[in-house]
Scaffold this motif. Sequence first.
Motif, mmCIF file in Angstrom:
data_model
loop_
_atom_site.group_PDB
_atom_site.id
_atom_site.type_symbol
_atom_site.label_atom_id
_atom_site.label_comp_id
_atom_site.label_asym_id
_atom_site.label_seq_id
_atom_site.Cartn_x
_atom_site.Cartn_y
_atom_site.Cartn_z
ATOM 1 N N MET A 1 0.819 -1.188 0.000
ATOM 2 C CA MET A 1 0.000 0.000 0.000
ATOM 3 C C MET A 1 0.871 1.265 0.000
ATOM 4 O O MET A 1 0.574 2.222 -0.698
ATOM 5 C CB MET A 1 -0.935 -0.017 1.201
ATOM 6 N N LEU A 2 1.943 1.243 0.786
ATOM 7 C CA LEU A 2 2.836 2.391 0.839
ATOM 8 C C LEU A 2 3.441 2.676 -0.537
ATOM 9 O O LEU A 2 3.469 3.815 -0.994
ATOM 10 C CB LEU A 2 3.944 2.156 1.866
ATOM 11 N N PHE A 3 3.917 1.643 -1.204
ATOM 12 C CA PHE A 3 4.531 1.835 -2.517
ATOM 13 C C PHE A 3 3.508 2.321 -3.538
ATOM 14 O O PHE A 3 3.793 3.191 -4.350
ATOM 15 C CB PHE A 3 5.197 0.545 -2.990
ATOM 16 N N ARG A 4 2.295 1.800 -3.477
ATOM 17 C CA ARG A 4 1.242 2.252 -4.396
ATOM 18 C C ARG A 4 0.886 3.713 -4.128
ATOM 19 O O ARG A 4 0.677 4.482 -5.058
ATOM 20 C CB ARG A 4 -0.002 1.386 -4.252
ATOM 21 N N SER A 5 0.825 4.084 -2.857
ATOM 22 C CA SER A 5 0.521 5.476 -2.507
ATOM 23 C C SER A 5 1.616 6.404 -3.001
ATOM 24 O O SER A 5 1.342 7.484 -3.521
ATOM 25 C CB SER A 5 0.385 5.632 -0.995
ATOM 26 N N ARG A 6 2.868 5.978 -2.834
ATOM 27 C CA ARG A 6 3.985 6.802 -3.291
ATOM 28 C C ARG A 6 3.925 7.010 -4.800
ATOM 29 O O ARG A 6 4.191 8.098 -5.299
ATOM 30 C CB ARG A 6 5.304 6.155 -2.895
ATOM 31 N N GLU A 7 3.547 5.991 -5.532
ATOM 32 C CA GLU A 7 3.427 6.103 -6.985
ATOM 33 C C GLU A 7 2.325 7.084 -7.387
ATOM 34 O O GLU A 7 2.392 7.705 -8.433
ATOM 35 C CB GLU A 7 3.139 4.739 -7.605
ATOM 36 N N GLN A 8 1.320 7.239 -6.542
ATOM 37 C CA GLN A 8 0.166 8.076 -6.859
ATOM 38 C C GLN A 8 0.173 9.428 -6.136
ATOM 39 O O GLN A 8 -0.842 10.115 -6.102
ATOM 40 C CB GLN A 8 -1.126 7.330 -6.500
ATOM 41 N N LEU A 9 1.314 9.824 -5.554
ATOM 42 C CA LEU A 9 1.370 11.072 -4.784
ATOM 43 C C LEU A 9 0.876 12.280 -5.570
ATOM 44 O O LEU A 9 0.121 13.096 -5.044
ATOM 45 C CB LEU A 9 2.789 11.333 -4.290
ATOM 46 N N ALA A 10 1.293 12.400 -6.800
ATOM 47 C CA ALA A 10 0.864 13.550 -7.604
ATOM 48 C C ALA A 10 -0.653 13.584 -7.725
ATOM 49 O O ALA A 10 -1.284 14.643 -7.633
ATOM 50 C CB ALA A 10 1.509 13.502 -8.986
ATOM 51 N N HIS A 11 -1.259 12.431 -7.905
ATOM 52 C CA HIS A 11 -2.721 12.357 -8.018
ATOM 53 C C HIS A 11 -3.395 12.602 -6.661
ATOM 54 O O HIS A 11 -4.387 13.329 -6.580
ATOM 55 C CB HIS A 11 -3.126 10.986 -8.570
ATOM 56 N N LEU A 12 -2.852 12.026 -5.606
ATOM 57 C CA LEU A 12 -3.455 12.159 -4.276
ATOM 58 C C LEU A 12 -3.460 13.603 -3.789
ATOM 59 O O LEU A 12 -4.392 14.041 -3.124
ATOM 60 C CB LEU A 12 -2.702 11.289 -3.256
ATOM 61 N N PHE A 13 -2.410 14.354 -4.115
ATOM 62 C CA PHE A 13 -2.282 15.724 -3.632
ATOM 63 C C PHE A 13 -2.441 16.750 -4.747
ATOM 64 O O PHE A 13 -1.929 17.866 -4.655
ATOM 65 C CB PHE A 13 -0.927 15.909 -2.945
ATOM 66 N N ARG A 14 -3.201 16.411 -5.759
ATOM 67 C CA ARG A 14 -3.374 17.266 -6.935
ATOM 68 C C ARG A 14 -3.862 18.675 -6.572
ATOM 69 O O ARG A 14 -3.338 19.665 -7.045
ATOM 70 C CB ARG A 14 -4.335 16.602 -7.917
ATOM 71 N N ASP A 15 -4.861 18.815 -5.722
ATOM 72 C CA ASP A 15 -5.421 20.121 -5.366
ATOM 73 C C ASP A 15 -4.914 20.631 -4.017
ATOM 74 O O ASP A 15 -5.470 21.555 -3.441
ATOM 75 C CB ASP A 15 -6.950 20.050 -5.333
ATOM 76 N N PHE A 16 -3.869 20.042 -3.525
ATOM 77 C CA PHE A 16 -3.334 20.372 -2.208
ATOM 78 C C PHE A 16 -2.318 21.491 -2.363
ATOM 79 O O PHE A 16 -1.359 21.371 -3.108
ATOM 80 C CB PHE A 16 -2.677 19.123 -1.623
ATOM 81 N N ASP A 17 -2.521 22.624 -1.669
ATOM 82 C CA ASP A 17 -1.649 23.778 -1.869
ATOM 83 C C ASP A 17 -0.779 24.144 -0.659
ATOM 84 O O ASP A 17 -0.119 25.161 -0.650
ATOM 85 C CB ASP A 17 -2.478 25.001 -2.274
ATOM 86 N N ASP A 18 -0.793 23.339 0.381
ATOM 87 C CA ASP A 18 0.002 23.624 1.575
ATOM 88 C C ASP A 18 1.129 22.591 1.651
ATOM 89 O O ASP A 18 0.873 21.410 1.854
ATOM 90 C CB ASP A 18 -0.889 23.538 2.814
ATOM 91 N N PRO A 19 2.385 23.006 1.492
ATOM 92 C CA PRO A 19 3.477 22.034 1.496
ATOM 93 C C PRO A 19 3.616 21.337 2.855
ATOM 94 O O PRO A 19 3.312 21.915 3.897
ATOM 95 C CB PRO A 19 4.716 22.868 1.186
ATOM 96 N N CYS A 20 4.073 20.114 2.815
ATOM 97 C CA CYS A 20 4.273 19.359 4.051
ATOM 98 C C CYS A 20 5.629 19.701 4.659
ATOM 99 O O CYS A 20 6.605 19.957 3.959
ATOM 100 C CB CYS A 20 4.199 17.866 3.767
ATOM 101 N N LEU A 21 5.672 19.704 5.985
ATOM 102 C CA LEU A 21 6.873 20.019 6.749
ATOM 103 C C LEU A 21 7.075 18.948 7.808
ATOM 104 O O LEU A 21 6.147 18.226 8.154
ATOM 105 C CB LEU A 21 6.712 21.362 7.468
ATOM 106 N N MET A 22 8.281 18.867 8.366
ATOM 107 C CA MET A 22 8.504 17.968 9.481
ATOM 108 C C MET A 22 7.943 18.646 10.731
ATOM 109 O O MET A 22 8.303 19.781 11.043
ATOM 110 C CB MET A 22 9.978 17.657 9.676
#
Length: 86
Positions: A1-22
């Motif tokens: 599931m993790l690898f599939r999610s990583r492959e689809q990151l662009a699609h999953l966060f398509r409308d997401f405008d707040d960058p992720c931080l640690m």
Amino acid sequence: MLFRSREQLAHLFRDFDDPCLMLHGNLRLTRIIKNARRGQLLAMTQLGAILLAPRKYELIHLGENPAEQTLMQHYLRRAPVAESFL
């Protein structure tokens, strides 16, 4: 599931405008140690699950007491968030 999610990151966060931080993951005012004279941050204690997430995630717990509400108001003046978040 993790690898599939990583492959689809662009699609999953398509409308997401707040960058992720640690993030600290367990932010409370009592867990911040600073130099009172200089206002310099010295340490963040009692880490939670350190994670990569939007900065808004850290604001969830701020506001449980008056001092934390004041801190959040100052933060929001410098770095506003969407009205829908509030």
